[in-house]
Design a protein around this motif. Structure first.
Motif, PDB file in Angstrom:
ATOM      1  N   SER A   1      -6.030  -7.445   5.955  1.00 30.78           N
ATOM      2  CA  SER A   1      -6.395  -6.166   5.333  1.00 30.78           C
ATOM      3  C   SER A   1      -7.706  -6.261   4.563  1.00 30.78           C
TER       4      SER A   1
ATOM      5  N   SER B   1      -7.728  -0.240   1.709  1.00 34.50           N
ATOM      6  CA  SER B   1      -6.597  -0.002   0.805  1.00 34.50           C
ATOM      7  C   SER B   1      -6.799  -0.820  -0.460  1.00 34.50           C
TER       8      SER B   1
ATOM      9  N   TYR C   1      -4.589  -2.680  -1.721  1.00 37.73           N
ATOM     10  CA  TYR C   1      -4.029  -3.997  -1.376  1.00 37.73           C
ATOM     11  C   TYR C   1      -5.118  -4.896  -0.792  1.00 37.73           C
TER      12      TYR C   1
ATOM     13  N   ARG D   1      10.209  -2.678   6.257  1.00 34.68           N
ATOM     14  CA  ARG D   1       9.081  -2.847   7.158  1.00 34.68           C
ATOM     15  C   ARG D   1       9.485  -2.571   8.606  1.00 34.68           C
TER      16      ARG D   1
ATOM     17  N   ALA E   1       5.073   6.380  14.288  1.00 35.55           N
ATOM     18  CA  ALA E   1       3.728   6.944  14.263  1.00 35.55           C
ATOM     19  C   ALA E   1       3.186   6.999  15.702  1.00 35.55           C
TER      20      ALA E   1
ATOM     21  N   ASP F   1       0.571   8.793  10.148  1.00 35.51           N
ATOM     22  CA  ASP F   1      -0.254   7.596  10.049  1.00 35.51           C
ATOM     23  C   ASP F   1      -0.540   7.283   8.584  1.00 35.51           C
ATOM     24  N   ARG F   2      -0.705   5.994   8.293  1.00 36.28           N
ATOM     25  CA  ARG F   2      -1.193   5.586   6.980  1.00 36.28           C
ATOM     26  C   ARG F   2      -2.712   5.468   7.046  1.00 36.28           C
ATOM     27  N   GLU F   3      -3.364   5.449   5.888  1.00 35.66           N
ATOM     28  CA  GLU F   3      -4.825   5.494   5.875  1.00 35.66           C
ATOM     29  C   GLU F   3      -5.454   4.283   6.540  1.00 35.66           C
ATOM     30  N   TRP F   4      -4.740   3.175   6.620  1.00 37.51           N
ATOM     31  CA  TRP F   4      -5.307   1.965   7.214  1.00 37.51           C
ATOM     32  C   TRP F   4      -4.870   1.756   8.662  1.00 37.51           C
ATOM     33  N   ASP F   5      -4.049   2.634   9.217  1.00 42.47           N
ATOM     34  CA  ASP F   5      -3.594   2.474  10.600  1.00 42.47           C
ATOM     35  C   ASP F   5      -4.763   2.589  11.571  1.00 42.47           C
TER      36      ASP F   5
END
Length: 218
Positions: free
Chosen positions: A30, A49, A51, A90, A108, A175-179
């Motif tokens: 990431s 992200s 993270y 997860r 997704a 979707d997540r922002e990092w997908d």
């Protein structure tokens, strides 16, 4: 921030005070952010992200301490680790637990991709890195299979191995922002410098994980 950066800084500083042979930091893919290719370890970071930002900061700090103290410190940038004891929220545990009951979780887009690397292979990477007596100062190694697997391939594998008759409902989870549809490791450096390479394909690791769940479910 507290866990990924401040704790890592405190732990490393304490280790420097008492001495150590090798410090292996758990980094993350990431840190790279969204790329349209498999990034090398010296590529610029564009974390998508908080993270990723905190993991990148910890990696930078490890390199700083390694150079300042001439200490044997390296970072393993882990790709999508999966296997026994993984958090049940997860993707892989959810697919397996629901799959054993004949259903599927919300999903997704089918083209979203990850480089899934089995936890047993990741443990081997940590052990090999820990036993390397002379890393370059603050060395970074990508830990992934070098093969990306789409969400559709994950679901197809689960349906085949678990006999799931339920049909996937694509797009039922946002979707997540990092997908992204490209997420794959360039693992040449760790193969060449340390001699590590994954022993399992995604399907082999998935089957081992299923068998672990079957043996450990109440």
């Amino acid at each position: 921030l507290s866990t990924n950066l401040l704790f890592t800084m405190s732990l490393l500083d304490a280790c420097v005070q008492v001495g150590f042979e090798t410090f292996v930091n758990a980094g993350s893919s990431s840190e790279y952010g969204s790329k349209d290719h498999a990034p090398g370890e010296d590529e610029s970071l564009d974390s998508a992200s908080l993270y990723g930002v905190t993991k990148a900061a910890a990696t930078i700090y490890c390199g700083f301490v390694a150079r300042r103290n001439k200490a044997n410190i390296c970072t393993l940038r882990l790709y999508s680790v999966f296997g026994p004891f993984e958090d049940s929220a997860r993707l892989m545990p959810r697919i397996i637990l629901l799959g054993l009951a004949g259903t599927l979780p919300p999903l997704a887009r089918p083209d979203l991709a990850h480089d899934f690397v089995y936890v047993g292979d990741v443990v081997d990477a940590f052990l090999m890195a820990a036993n390397e007596p002379r890393h370059e100062a603050g060395a970074i190694y990508n830990v992934g299979t070098g093969i990306q697997v789409s969400l559709k391939e994950v679901v197809d594998t689960a349906r085949e191995h678990l006999g799931i008759e339920a049909q996937p409902v694509w797009g039922s989870m946002p979707d997540r922002e990092w997908d992204t549809s490209v997420w794959v490791a360039d693992n040449r450096k760790i193969r060449e410098r340390i001699g590590w390479q994954p022993a399992r394909s995604f399907k082999q690791g998935f089957i081992e994980m299923v068998e672990w769940f079957r043996a450990n479910l109440p």
